[in-house]
Design an enzyme around this catalytic site. Sequence first.
Site, PDB file in Angstrom:
ATOM      1  N   GLU A  76      -3.939   1.506  -7.751  1.00 59.52           N
ATOM      2  CA  GLU A  76      -4.114   2.448  -6.311  1.00 59.52           C
ATOM      3  C   GLU A  76      -3.781   3.794  -6.493  1.00 59.52           C
ATOM      4  O   GLU A  76      -2.468   4.094  -5.889  1.00 59.52           O
ATOM      5  CB  GLU A  76      -4.472   2.173  -4.752  1.00 59.52           C
ATOM      6  CG  GLU A  76      -4.820   0.930  -5.019  1.00 59.52           C
ATOM      7  CD  GLU A  76      -5.992   0.867  -3.050  1.00 59.52           C
ATOM      8  OE1 GLU A  76      -6.230   1.570  -2.213  1.00 59.52           O
ATOM      9  OE2 GLU A  76      -4.680   0.848  -2.613  1.00 59.52           O
TER      10      GLU A  76
ATOM     11  N   HIS B  52       0.316  -1.580   0.179  1.00 63.48           N
ATOM     12  CA  HIS B  52      -0.420   0.513  -0.133  1.00 63.48           C
ATOM     13  C   HIS B  52       0.924   0.741  -0.069  1.00 63.48           C
ATOM     14  O   HIS B  52       1.584   1.346   0.943  1.00 63.48           O
ATOM     15  CB  HIS B  52      -0.744  -0.595   1.186  1.00 63.48           C
ATOM     16  CG  HIS B  52      -2.324   0.933   1.611  1.00 63.48           C
ATOM     17  ND1 HIS B  52      -1.370   2.615   1.441  1.00 63.48           N
ATOM     18  CD2 HIS B  52      -3.210   0.998   0.494  1.00 63.48           C
ATOM     19  CE1 HIS B  52      -3.118   2.865   1.875  1.00 63.48           C
ATOM     20  NE2 HIS B  52      -4.095   2.001   0.794  1.00 63.48           N
TER      21      HIS B  52
HETATM   22  P1  PGA Z   1      -9.931   5.233   0.332  1.00 65.07           P
HETATM   23  O1  PGA Z   1      -8.948   4.486   0.922  1.00 65.07           O
HETATM   24  O2  PGA Z   1     -11.245   4.485  -0.241  1.00 65.07           O
HETATM   25  O3  PGA Z   1     -10.474   5.861   1.917  1.00 65.07           O
HETATM   26  O4  PGA Z   1     -10.042   6.389  -0.995  1.00 65.07           O
HETATM   27  C1  PGA Z   1      -8.181   3.456  -0.646  1.00 65.07           C
HETATM   28  C2  PGA Z   1      -6.879   2.795  -0.387  1.00 65.07           C
HETATM   29  O5  PGA Z   1      -6.599   3.314   0.423  1.00 65.07           O
HETATM   30  O6  PGA Z   1      -7.435   1.107   0.250  1.00 65.07           O
END
Ligand code: PGA
Length: 227
Positions: free
Chosen positions: A148, A99
Amino acid sequence: MKTVFIVGNWKSNKTLEEAKIWLEDFDKNVLSLPIVENQKIIICAPFTLLGYLKEEISTRKLPFALGAENVSAYPPGAYTGEVNARQVREFADWVIIGHSERRIKLGETDELLEKKAKAAKEENLKVIFCVQNAETPIPQSVDIIAYEPTWAIGSGKAENAEQASQVIGKIKQNFSNLPVIYGGSVDPDNILGFMKTGNIDGVIVGGVSLEPVGFTALIKRIIENKD
Ligand code: PGA
């Protein structure tokens, strides 16, 4: 029919008391939903909550799998403060690795993440590996790739579904056999846009997963879209 993954990422949130309240509400709401075989819900939660959640999933027969937020790159032994893959595997089937919050705020490198993925695999933990773009290195033998874009996380500004689909298409050129999901400000209003693009195999949801009502609404949208 392809499997659709809905991953809740609680990050570093919730005490045991708060998790109990979430579970009561989620249990009430989710029971009324016709979740089918090809929709896989995975809740990723902090280590301190995994024992409780595992127990409740089993006694209430809740339709979701459990994941951890992190895992050590190292084996059991003299690594004070680390939680190793063997320990995580006692409670969870899945783990999030890579992440951007851990890369940026905690300095995790590609090399360390590769070690974590390997350690997880050795204990049969399934890996949700997060990448920030199509160029991020991805270790072998991960199970889900989560794309992401850093700017979209927690900002309330999700990436345009078509653009996300293009990046995911690029990732799939090298990992055609793996599900690739999108994360970054996914909510009940924008979820269908992502699901309608053929490339995206699901979503990873942070903020909205903390609220059972919003999270259930999001799941409901996906189910209705499938009908
Ligand atoms: P968010 O986070 O939906 O609050 O943008 C997603 C993540 O970090 O996996």
